[in-house]
Design a protein around this motif. Structure first.
Motif, PDB file in Angstrom:
ATOM      1  N   ARG A 156       0.980  -1.570   0.122  1.00 57.96           N
ATOM      2  CA  ARG A 156       0.042  -0.033  -0.068  1.00 57.96           C
ATOM      3  C   ARG A 156       1.298   1.451   0.363  1.00 57.96           C
ATOM      4  NH1 ARG A 156      -1.901   3.283   3.742  1.00 57.96           N
ATOM      5  NH2 ARG A 156      -4.238   4.680   3.194  1.00 57.96           N
ATOM      6  N   GLU A 157       1.891   1.348   0.576  1.00 54.08           N
ATOM      7  CA  GLU A 157       2.768   2.604   0.675  1.00 54.08           C
ATOM      8  C   GLU A 157       3.657   2.821  -0.423  1.00 54.08           C
ATOM      9  OE1 GLU A 157       7.001   3.210   2.906  1.00 54.08           O
ATOM     10  OE2 GLU A 157       5.746   1.997   4.175  1.00 54.08           O
ATOM     11  N   GLN A 158       4.383   1.508  -1.205  1.00 58.54           N
ATOM     12  CA  GLN A 158       4.658   1.875  -1.963  1.00 58.54           C
ATOM     13  C   GLN A 158       3.519   2.115  -3.447  1.00 58.54           C
ATOM     14  OE1 GLN A 158       7.965   2.378  -2.318  1.00 58.54           O
ATOM     15  NE2 GLN A 158       8.880   0.824  -1.019  1.00 58.54           N
ATOM     16  N   ARG A 159       3.211   1.686  -3.729  1.00 58.44           N
ATOM     17  CA  ARG A 159       1.622   1.472  -4.530  1.00 58.44           C
ATOM     18  C   ARG A 159       1.178   3.226  -4.884  1.00 58.44           C
ATOM     19  NH1 ARG A 159      -3.668   3.146  -3.744  1.00 58.44           N
ATOM     20  NH2 ARG A 159      -3.738   1.223  -1.628  1.00 58.44           N
ATOM     21  N   GLN A 160       1.013   4.026  -3.219  1.00 60.05           N
ATOM     22  CA  GLN A 160       0.871   5.601  -3.010  1.00 60.05           C
ATOM     23  C   GLN A 160       1.607   5.812  -3.321  1.00 60.05           C
ATOM     24  OE1 GLN A 160      -0.868   5.702   0.667  1.00 60.05           O
ATOM     25  NE2 GLN A 160      -2.594   5.045   0.114  1.00 60.05           N
ATOM     26  N   ALA A 174       5.918  -5.357  -8.370  1.00 56.22           N
ATOM     27  CA  ALA A 174       7.493  -4.334  -8.340  1.00 56.22           C
ATOM     28  C   ALA A 174       7.425  -3.970  -9.922  1.00 56.22           C
ATOM     29  CB  ALA A 174       8.332  -5.188  -7.698  1.00 56.22           C
ATOM     30  N   ALA A 175       7.568  -4.711 -10.348  1.00 58.84           N
ATOM     31  CA  ALA A 175       8.170  -4.725 -12.097  1.00 58.84           C
ATOM     32  C   ALA A 175       6.860  -3.333 -12.161  1.00 58.84           C
ATOM     33  CB  ALA A 175       7.854  -5.832 -12.733  1.00 58.84           C
ATOM     34  N   LEU A 206       9.173  -4.500  -1.222  1.00 65.25           N
ATOM     35  CA  LEU A 206       7.570  -4.268  -0.825  1.00 65.25           C
ATOM     36  C   LEU A 206       7.391  -5.263   0.533  1.00 65.25           C
ATOM     37  CD1 LEU A 206       6.299  -5.572  -4.086  1.00 65.25           C
ATOM     38  CD2 LEU A 206       5.767  -3.587  -2.793  1.00 65.25           C
ATOM     39  N   LEU A 207       8.136  -5.825   0.736  1.00 62.04           N
ATOM     40  CA  LEU A 207       9.402  -6.430   2.264  1.00 62.04           C
ATOM     41  C   LEU A 207       9.338  -5.201   3.628  1.00 62.04           C
ATOM     42  CD1 LEU A 207      10.440  -9.591   1.597  1.00 62.04           C
ATOM     43  CD2 LEU A 207       8.073  -9.539   1.209  1.00 62.04           C
ATOM     44  N   LEU A 208       8.417  -5.971   4.918  1.00 63.23           N
ATOM     45  CA  LEU A 208       9.056  -4.832   5.635  1.00 63.23           C
ATOM     46  C   LEU A 208       9.404  -5.720   6.784  1.00 63.23           C
ATOM     47  CD1 LEU A 208       6.719  -5.133   7.752  1.00 63.23           C
ATOM     48  CD2 LEU A 208       5.736  -3.739   6.827  1.00 63.23           C
ATOM     49  N   ASP A 209      10.415  -5.016   7.965  1.00 65.08           N
ATOM     50  CA  ASP A 209      10.658  -6.088   9.311  1.00 65.08           C
ATOM     51  C   ASP A 209       9.813  -5.689   9.978  1.00 65.08           C
ATOM     52  OD1 ASP A 209      12.161  -6.975  11.139  1.00 65.08           O
ATOM     53  OD2 ASP A 209      14.064  -5.433  11.020  1.00 65.08           O
ATOM     54  N   ILE A 210       8.997  -6.685  10.205  1.00 64.83           N
ATOM     55  CA  ILE A 210       8.258  -6.678  11.779  1.00 64.83           C
ATOM     56  C   ILE A 210       9.060  -6.872  12.879  1.00 64.83           C
ATOM     57  CG2 ILE A 210       6.261  -8.404  10.592  1.00 64.83           C
ATOM     58  CD1 ILE A 210       6.727 -10.448  12.048  1.00 64.83           C
TER      59      ILE A 210
END
Length: 354
Positions: free
Chosen positions: A15-19, A60-61, A70-74
């Motif tokens: 969502r963050e990267q999409r926006q 990502a493409a 697209l991944l995050l560190d929980i």
């Protein structure tokens, strides 16, 4: 203990990267990624299912970034699951009593299946009318009982051998008091279990993303390329294979028939005669499906799995831990697709009913 974020198994930065990259609405991004159904993409963004590496590469493409972004560190100090989940909240007030019952019901259903090996996913759908997707969602306590439709509620009454909702609540509470649910509750209601599972799946994805992405397949025939300025009218015909084998398998024998390739089919796609209604009446024996080895199956779809003697058609669903399960009705069986070599899997991209 109630884990209010139990439905979130894959926090991510989609969502963050999409926006950030100009896609205010998920639907606009989805239009760029036809290989991933919109519902599936929405569940990935909301963290309700774990994406596969190939799905992350496609997203990502479309965004023009590296898949790992697209991944995050929980485990990062600044990560807050409540803040991450807030944009996806429907604003409804949490009812602690109903949340508790949803968790107990999920544990009771898991216990019911575990203690009765004959109670398979396929049998539950066939005999009780509870589809695999809803079965998984109930087992994961994804919403309170009152928000399920009447068909799901009736299926649960039948599964537990009760007449109505008060009797179901009493039966579930009786099983809780007897300790039958203890070993199953931790898999639903314990945040540490969820976090550990998420951590493992993200690590698996990172490892998969480090591997070199497969080169895009190139169509093998130039006959399909139109002349400059000419209208695109070429039709690609695929060979159809299929002969009935024991145990619901489909042999590789050519049938001499062809089927038109849908526009989304890859260069290695082929037709497969169903031969027997192994998935029920919705896919009759006379039907022909188009299998595409260049596309991986997704929950809600159909997969062709290559076994030693032939192909097996399987309906695809998400398991209780987010993994993909393939199942058939005749024979009654389940297969963990995540444990299969991807080279043995092909997504079914269309069907022709004769």
């Amino acid at each position: 203990m109630i884990d209010f974020y139990r439905a979130i198994v894959f926090p991510n930065r989609v969502r963050e990267q999409r926006q950030r990259h100009g896609f205010a609405k998920l639907l606009r991004l989805s239009a760029r990624i036809p290989e991933i159904p919109y519902i599936r993409l929405s569940k990935i963004e909301r963290g309700e299912v774990v994406a596969r590496a190939d799905e992350l590469r496609r997203v990502a493409a479309a965004l023009g970034i590296a898949p790992a972004e697209l991944l995050l560190d929980i485990d990062a100090a600044d990560f807050d699951i409540a803040a991450w989940a807030e944009p996806f909240s429907d604003g409804a007030q949490i009812d602690l009593k109903e949340e508790r019952f949803a968790v107990l019901l999920g544990a009771a259903l898991r216990a019911r299946r575990t203690l009765d090996p004959a109670l398979t996913i396929a049998m539950i759908e066939r005999d009780y009318g509870l589809p695999p997707v809803n079965l998984s969602r109930v087992e994961n306590a994804q919403k309170p009982f009152g928000r399920w439709n009447s068909a799901v509620q009736r299926a649960l009454f039948a599964l537990f051998g009760v007449a109505d909702e008060p009797a179901l609540r009493a039966e579930v509470e009786k099983r809780r008091a007897a300790g039958v649910l203890d070993s199953f509750l931790a898999t639903i209601a314990n945040p540490e279990t969820r976090i550990s599972r998420t951590r493992e799946r993200v690590a698996e994805l990172l490892a998969a993303l480090r591997e070199e992405a497969p080169a895009p397949a190139v169509a093998a025939t130039a006959a399909l390329l139109p002349l400059p300025g000419a209208p695109v009218t070429a039709i690609r015909l695929l060979p159809v294979f299929g002969a009935p084998l024991p145990h619901g398998l489909i042999g590789d024998q050519p049938t001499g028939r062809t089927v038109e390739a849908p526009h989304i089919a890859g260069p290695r796609a082929f037709g497969l005669k169903v031969c027997r209604a192994t998935l029920g009446g919705g896919l009759p024996a006379q039907a022909i499906v188009v299998a595409d080895p260049d596309r991986l199956p997704v929950p809600g779809g159909i997969a062709a799995l290559r076994e030693e003697e032939g192909w097996r058609l399987l309906s695809v669903a998400s398991g209780r831990d987010g993994r993909m399960i393939g199942y058939s009705i005749n024979p009654d069986m389940e297969v963990s697709l995540d444990d299969c070599d991807p080279a043995r899997l092909a997504a079914i991209v269309s069907a022709v009913f004769l």
